[in-house]
Design a protein around this motif. Structure first.
Motif, mmCIF file in Angstrom:
data_model
loop_
_atom_site.group_PDB
_atom_site.id
_atom_site.type_symbol
_atom_site.label_atom_id
_atom_site.label_comp_id
_atom_site.label_asym_id
_atom_site.label_seq_id
_atom_site.Cartn_x
_atom_site.Cartn_y
_atom_site.Cartn_z
ATOM 1 N N HIS A 1 -12.103 2.699 1.094
ATOM 2 C CA HIS A 1 -10.895 2.079 0.554
ATOM 3 C C HIS A 1 -10.420 0.856 1.326
ATOM 4 O O HIS A 1 -9.633 0.077 0.793
ATOM 5 C CB HIS A 1 -9.768 3.113 0.488
ATOM 6 C CG HIS A 1 -10.049 4.212 -0.478
ATOM 7 N ND1 HIS A 1 -9.927 4.069 -1.843
ATOM 8 C CD2 HIS A 1 -10.494 5.475 -0.276
ATOM 9 C CE1 HIS A 1 -10.265 5.190 -2.439
ATOM 10 N NE2 HIS A 1 -10.612 6.062 -1.517
ATOM 11 N N GLN A 2 -10.871 0.691 2.554
ATOM 12 C CA GLN A 2 -10.306 -0.368 3.386
ATOM 13 C C GLN A 2 -11.255 -1.515 3.727
ATOM 14 O O GLN A 2 -10.788 -2.601 4.059
ATOM 15 C CB GLN A 2 -9.772 0.232 4.702
ATOM 16 C CG GLN A 2 -8.752 1.335 4.515
ATOM 17 C CD GLN A 2 -7.489 0.882 3.810
ATOM 18 O OE1 GLN A 2 -7.077 -0.263 3.915
ATOM 19 N NE2 GLN A 2 -6.866 1.779 3.063
ATOM 20 N N LEU A 3 -12.554 -1.300 3.695
ATOM 21 C CA LEU A 3 -13.483 -2.355 4.106
ATOM 22 C C LEU A 3 -13.888 -3.236 2.930
ATOM 23 O O LEU A 3 -14.316 -2.738 1.891
ATOM 24 C CB LEU A 3 -14.736 -1.755 4.748
ATOM 25 C CG LEU A 3 -14.539 -0.976 6.040
ATOM 26 C CD1 LEU A 3 -15.879 -0.521 6.585
ATOM 27 C CD2 LEU A 3 -13.785 -1.799 7.071
ATOM 28 N N SER A 4 -13.778 -4.533 3.137
ATOM 29 C CA SER A 4 -14.216 -5.486 2.110
ATOM 30 C C SER A 4 -15.736 -5.617 2.159
ATOM 31 O O SER A 4 -16.379 -5.211 3.141
ATOM 32 C CB SER A 4 -13.585 -6.855 2.375
ATOM 33 O OG SER A 4 -14.120 -7.408 3.571
ATOM 34 N N ALA A 5 -16.297 -6.214 1.141
ATOM 35 C CA ALA A 5 -17.746 -6.460 1.110
ATOM 36 C C ALA A 5 -18.149 -7.358 2.280
ATOM 37 O O ALA A 5 -19.193 -7.132 2.912
ATOM 38 C CB ALA A 5 -18.148 -7.083 -0.224
ATOM 39 N N ALA A 6 -17.332 -8.351 2.593
ATOM 40 C CA ALA A 6 -17.644 -9.261 3.704
ATOM 41 C C ALA A 6 -17.641 -8.515 5.040
ATOM 42 O O ALA A 6 -18.511 -8.748 5.886
ATOM 43 C CB ALA A 6 -16.639 -10.413 3.736
ATOM 44 N N THR A 7 -16.683 -7.603 5.228
ATOM 45 C CA THR A 7 -16.631 -6.826 6.468
ATOM 46 C C THR A 7 -17.839 -5.905 6.566
ATOM 47 O O THR A 7 -18.448 -5.771 7.628
ATOM 48 C CB THR A 7 -15.324 -6.018 6.555
ATOM 49 O OG1 THR A 7 -14.221 -6.929 6.516
ATOM 50 C CG2 THR A 7 -15.256 -5.202 7.829
ATOM 51 N N ILE B 1 0.845 -1.183 0.000
ATOM 52 C CA ILE B 1 0.000 0.000 0.000
ATOM 53 C C ILE B 1 0.889 1.245 0.000
ATOM 54 O O ILE B 1 1.782 1.368 0.834
ATOM 55 C CB ILE B 1 -0.913 0.026 1.246
ATOM 56 C CG1 ILE B 1 -1.819 -1.200 1.264
ATOM 57 C CG2 ILE B 1 -1.748 1.306 1.284
ATOM 58 C CD1 ILE B 1 -2.576 -1.378 2.560
ATOM 59 N N PRO B 2 0.681 2.162 -0.945
ATOM 60 C CA PRO B 2 1.520 3.369 -0.973
ATOM 61 C C PRO B 2 1.195 4.284 0.199
ATOM 62 O O PRO B 2 0.107 4.251 0.753
ATOM 63 C CB PRO B 2 1.141 4.020 -2.300
ATOM 64 C CG PRO B 2 -0.242 3.539 -2.575
ATOM 65 C CD PRO B 2 -0.323 2.144 -1.988
ATOM 66 N N THR C 1 -6.051 6.606 2.135
ATOM 67 C CA THR C 1 -5.475 6.639 0.792
ATOM 68 C C THR C 1 -5.381 8.098 0.351
ATOM 69 O O THR C 1 -5.700 9.001 1.102
ATOM 70 C CB THR C 1 -6.357 5.850 -0.188
ATOM 71 O OG1 THR C 1 -7.646 6.447 -0.204
ATOM 72 C CG2 THR C 1 -6.470 4.393 0.215
ATOM 73 N N ASP C 2 -4.962 8.316 -0.884
ATOM 74 C CA ASP C 2 -4.856 9.684 -1.394
ATOM 75 C C ASP C 2 -6.200 10.391 -1.227
ATOM 76 O O ASP C 2 -7.253 9.822 -1.512
ATOM 77 C CB ASP C 2 -4.444 9.676 -2.865
ATOM 78 C CG ASP C 2 -3.020 9.184 -3.034
ATOM 79 O OD1 ASP C 2 -2.292 9.107 -2.031
ATOM 80 O OD2 ASP C 2 -2.640 8.878 -4.171
ATOM 81 N N ILE C 3 -6.109 11.617 -0.761
ATOM 82 C CA ILE C 3 -7.328 12.320 -0.383
ATOM 83 C C ILE C 3 -7.162 13.823 -0.607
ATOM 84 O O ILE C 3 -6.069 14.360 -0.481
ATOM 85 C CB ILE C 3 -7.653 12.009 1.096
ATOM 86 C CG1 ILE C 3 -9.039 12.443 1.479
ATOM 87 C CG2 ILE C 3 -6.621 12.575 2.035
ATOM 88 C CD1 ILE C 3 -9.499 11.811 2.777
ATOM 89 N N GLU C 4 -8.252 14.474 -0.950
ATOM 90 C CA GLU C 4 -8.308 15.931 -1.030
ATOM 91 C C GLU C 4 -9.280 16.394 0.042
ATOM 92 O O GLU C 4 -10.353 15.817 0.193
ATOM 93 C CB GLU C 4 -8.801 16.399 -2.394
ATOM 94 C CG GLU C 4 -7.825 16.139 -3.507
ATOM 95 C CD GLU C 4 -8.301 16.685 -4.838
ATOM 96 O OE1 GLU C 4 -9.365 17.343 -4.902
ATOM 97 O OE2 GLU C 4 -7.600 16.449 -5.828
#
Length: 182
Positions: free
Chosen positions: A112-118, A19-20, A50-53
């Motif tokens: 950006h971080q939560l999966s569909a299962a979560t 992950i950058p 993640t990248d954000i404005e």
């Protein structure tokens, strides 16, 4: 208005991660102190953004009139967070902006971080059926519950969850936070 770029703000990815490191582009530099202090809370909690404005405005026009904040994704998947909380009393206005920024950044993190299962586990734990969408009331959207749960758990000040949410107990919010990180 010039934008300010803060590489690595909002937490860093683990050294062995693909992950950058995120870049935060602040659209309203006069609010840099507020924004960086809230981003630090995410970093301290280990929640990588993640990248954000981010933009904070003195009226509600940027968010759509009647809204204090907004999160959306650009085509390139950059999260855009807008805070438009206004109040005549400067102390209340700043607390509200901090509250809204915590909440809207939680949307960015979850997107950006939560999966569909979560998300499904979270919905089930809160007794909800819809993550997001225009046809359910705000208080019945899993994405809104998740944003409030995350913000409540990492806030460094008293954080009163939105009144429309079910299960506003400390135990409910702590369990929701744990489920969102699984």
């Amino acid at each position: 208005m010039a934008a300010m770029v803060i590489p690595g703000a909002g937490g860093s990815a683990p050294a062995d991660s693909a992950i950058p490191t995120p870049t935060v582009r602040i659209m309203t530099p006069e609010y840099e102190s507020l924004i960086t202090s809230v981003l630090d809370l995410y970093g301290q909690a280990g929640l990588v953004l993640t990248d954000i404005e981010i933009g904070i405005y003195d009226d509600q026009a940027a968010c759509g009139h009647g809204r204090d904040g907004l999160h959306h994704l650009r085509v390139d998947h950059t999260s855009v967070v807008l805070v438009c909380a206004v109040h005549a009393d400067p102390r209340i206005r700043e607390r509200t902006r901090r509250h809204v920024l915590l909440h809207e950044l939680a949307h960015a993190w979850a997107e950006h971080q939560l999966s569909a299962a979560t998300k499904d586990r979270f919905l089930s734990s809160r007794g909800l059926t819809v993550w997001t969408g225009p046809n359910a009331p705000w208080g019945q959207l899993g994405a809104e519950h998740a944003a409030e749960v995350i913000a409540w758990n990492i806030a460094d000040h008293p954080y009163l969850p939105h009144v429309e949410l079910s299960d506003r107990t400390c135990d409910g919010f702590a369990t929701g936070y744990e489920l969102s990180l699984i």
